[in-house]
Design an enzyme around this catalytic site. Structure first.
Site, PDB file in Angstrom:
ATOM      1  N   ASP A   1       0.775  -1.220  -0.063  1.00  0.00           N
ATOM      2  CA  ASP A   1      -0.016   0.185  -0.078  1.00  0.00           C
ATOM      3  C   ASP A   1       0.928   1.391   0.070  1.00  0.00           C
ATOM      4  O   ASP A   1       2.115   1.278   0.281  1.00  0.00           O
ATOM      5  CB  ASP A   1      -0.981  -0.159   1.087  1.00  0.00           C
ATOM      6  CG  ASP A   1      -0.392  -0.494   2.499  1.00  0.00           C
ATOM      7  OD1 ASP A   1       1.052  -0.371   2.591  1.00  0.00           O
ATOM      8  OD2 ASP A   1      -0.911  -0.699   3.709  1.00  0.00           O
TER       9      ASP A   1
ATOM     10  N   ASP B   1      -7.120  -2.760  14.693  1.00  0.00           N
ATOM     11  CA  ASP B   1      -8.614  -3.248  14.141  1.00  0.00           C
ATOM     12  C   ASP B   1      -8.718  -4.474  13.475  1.00  0.00           C
ATOM     13  O   ASP B   1      -9.530  -4.910  12.844  1.00  0.00           O
ATOM     14  CB  ASP B   1      -9.316  -2.157  13.577  1.00  0.00           C
ATOM     15  CG  ASP B   1      -8.590  -1.481  12.167  1.00  0.00           C
ATOM     16  OD1 ASP B   1      -7.562  -2.148  11.733  1.00  0.00           O
ATOM     17  OD2 ASP B   1      -9.047  -0.481  11.680  1.00  0.00           O
TER      18      ASP B   1
ATOM     19  N   HIS C   1      -6.936  -5.100  10.582  1.00  0.00           N
ATOM     20  CA  HIS C   1      -6.840  -4.664   9.059  1.00  0.00           C
ATOM     21  C   HIS C   1      -5.528  -5.309   8.454  1.00  0.00           C
ATOM     22  O   HIS C   1      -4.604  -5.441   9.172  1.00  0.00           O
ATOM     23  CB  HIS C   1      -6.810  -3.236   8.683  1.00  0.00           C
ATOM     24  CG  HIS C   1      -5.787  -2.386   9.070  1.00  0.00           C
ATOM     25  ND1 HIS C   1      -6.095  -1.322   9.856  1.00  0.00           N
ATOM     26  CD2 HIS C   1      -4.455  -2.451   8.691  1.00  0.00           C
ATOM     27  CE1 HIS C   1      -4.900  -0.411   9.936  1.00  0.00           C
ATOM     28  NE2 HIS C   1      -3.886  -1.113   9.279  1.00  0.00           N
TER      29      HIS C   1
ATOM     30  N   GLU D   1      -9.683  -1.730   5.730  1.00  0.00           N
ATOM     31  CA  GLU D   1     -10.354  -1.688   7.246  1.00  0.00           C
ATOM     32  C   GLU D   1     -11.479  -2.271   7.296  1.00  0.00           C
ATOM     33  O   GLU D   1     -12.071  -3.015   6.457  1.00  0.00           O
ATOM     34  CB  GLU D   1     -10.702   0.051   7.092  1.00  0.00           C
ATOM     35  CG  GLU D   1      -9.530   0.977   6.930  1.00  0.00           C
ATOM     36  CD  GLU D   1      -8.654   0.918   8.410  1.00  0.00           C
ATOM     37  OE1 GLU D   1      -8.478   0.017   8.898  1.00  0.00           O
ATOM     38  OE2 GLU D   1      -7.943   2.116   8.550  1.00  0.00           O
TER      39      GLU D   1
HETATM   40  C1  GLP Z   1      -0.427   0.260   8.675  1.00  0.00           C
HETATM   41  C2  GLP Z   1      -0.056  -0.449   7.411  1.00  0.00           C
HETATM   42  C3  GLP Z   1      -0.220  -1.975   7.552  1.00  0.00           C
HETATM   43  C4  GLP Z   1       0.416  -2.435   8.965  1.00  0.00           C
HETATM   44  C5  GLP Z   1      -0.230  -1.382  10.188  1.00  0.00           C
HETATM   45  C6  GLP Z   1       0.466  -1.954  11.590  1.00  0.00           C
HETATM   46  O1  GLP Z   1      -1.801   0.573   8.711  1.00  0.00           O
HETATM   47  N1  GLP Z   1      -0.846  -0.228   6.035  1.00  0.00           N
HETATM   48  O2  GLP Z   1       0.269  -2.796   6.726  1.00  0.00           O
HETATM   49  O3  GLP Z   1       0.462  -3.762   9.201  1.00  0.00           O
HETATM   50  O4  GLP Z   1       0.011  -0.088   9.893  1.00  0.00           O
HETATM   51  O5  GLP Z   1       1.601  -1.106  11.803  1.00  0.00           O
HETATM   52  P1  GLP Z   1       2.660  -1.324  12.794  1.00  0.00           P
HETATM   53  O6  GLP Z   1       3.608  -2.605  12.171  1.00  0.00           O
HETATM   54  O7  GLP Z   1       3.527  -0.233  12.966  1.00  0.00           O
HETATM   55  O8  GLP Z   1       1.947  -1.673  14.166  1.00  0.00           O
END
Ligand code: GLP
Length: 259
Positions: free
Chosen positions: A67, A136, A138, A143
């Site tokens: 993404d 959440d 995702h 989402e």
């Molecule tokens: C963002 C990304 C996800 C990732 C999430 C969790 O929303 N789009 O791909 O898994 O963050 O991030 P973190 O690893 O910093 O908790």
């Protein structure tokens, strides 16, 4: 779904990196799907160590990221392109022209997303998809409420994800976080031949519980992985703490990995 419960995030990152290193040693033309966020950073460091030690080479590997924020150039220090360059691509011997991240500045998002999917297909599909998980539930930026068969498209961030991700933006301000992103869909992600999801810390315990032991539901898009035939979850004790069958999963995955 195999759940590998490790004592620490360091151990989980080493094990996940070893799985990727072994796959690339076996097939130097592996196609990787890559993720951002703080969670995979340690795993990327371990992957880079293996390259430095000349155990593996990424010269023929191609990658597609999950993404990118809408409106951020790849040079912006919070863009996912920038993140990947700093945390992985500059540390391994991958050709930068073989790495792909969605363009958050594209004029035509539908066209950008369609050609991204077409390029993945042309490369033979993703062999190993790396994932983190949002608090959440995702995956990528899919989402709650996103169809489990969604494809790469423009998506809209929830207030909770904006809050979670604000810590990384200018002065931690939520207003600095883009409200839209381009994201691979859940359906796109689930087409990968193998999936490696990483989850660390107690802040992910509810999400992991929902993903593994909740019903398959668009309310927790990671739960779609229950339908995948080769999905691996590497987590630490805290992220696994709410799993009812935690000990059983740990024993089973250790047995499989050790065999
Ligand atoms: C963002 C990304 C996800 C990732 C999430 C969790 O929303 N789009 O791909 O898994 O963050 O991030 P973190 O690893 O910093 O908790």
């Amino acid at each position: 779904m195999e759940i590998v419960v490790c004592k620490t995030k360091e151990e989980a990152s080493r094990k996940a990196a070893a799985m990727i290193t072994a796959a690339v040693q076996k097939n130097p033309r592996t196609v990787l799907g890559l993720a951002t966020g703080s969670t995979p950073v340690l795993m990327y460091t371990e992957m880079a160590k293996a390259v430095k030690a000349k155990k593996v080479s990424y010269k023929q590997v191609k990658s597609w990221n999950l993404d990118e924020y809408v409106g951020l150039a790849g040079t912006h220090d919070q863009s996912y392109r920038y993140f990947m360059n700093k945390n992985l691509f500059e540390k391994i011997d991958i050709k930068i022209s073989n790495t792909h991240v969605l363009n958050g500045l594209a004029k035509d998002f539908a066209k950008e997303c369609a050609s991204y999917e077409a390029a993945i297909k042309k490369a033979g599909g993703i062999d190993i998809q790396v994932l983190g998980i949002g608090s959440d539930g995702h995956i990528a930026f899919n989402e709650p409420g996103t169809s489990l068969s969604s494809r790469t498209s423009v998506v809209y961030l929830t207030p909770s994800t904006i809050k979670d991700n604000a810590r990384l933006f200018f002065k931690g301000k939520e207003a600095e976080v883009p409200t839209r992103a381009l994201s691979m869909g859940v359906g796109t992600i689930c087409e990968a031949k193998k999936i490696i999801l990483l989850a660390f810390g107690k802040g992910k315990a509810d999400a992991v519980k929902g993903m593994v032991e909740g019903g398959v539901s668009q309310f927790c898009t990671a739960s779609a992985l229950q339908l995948h035939k080769d999905a691996w979850v590497f987590c630490d004790e805290e992220a696994a703490s709410k799993l009812k069958l935690k000990k059983y999963y740990a024993w089973r995955s250790e047995t499989i990995l050790g065999a």
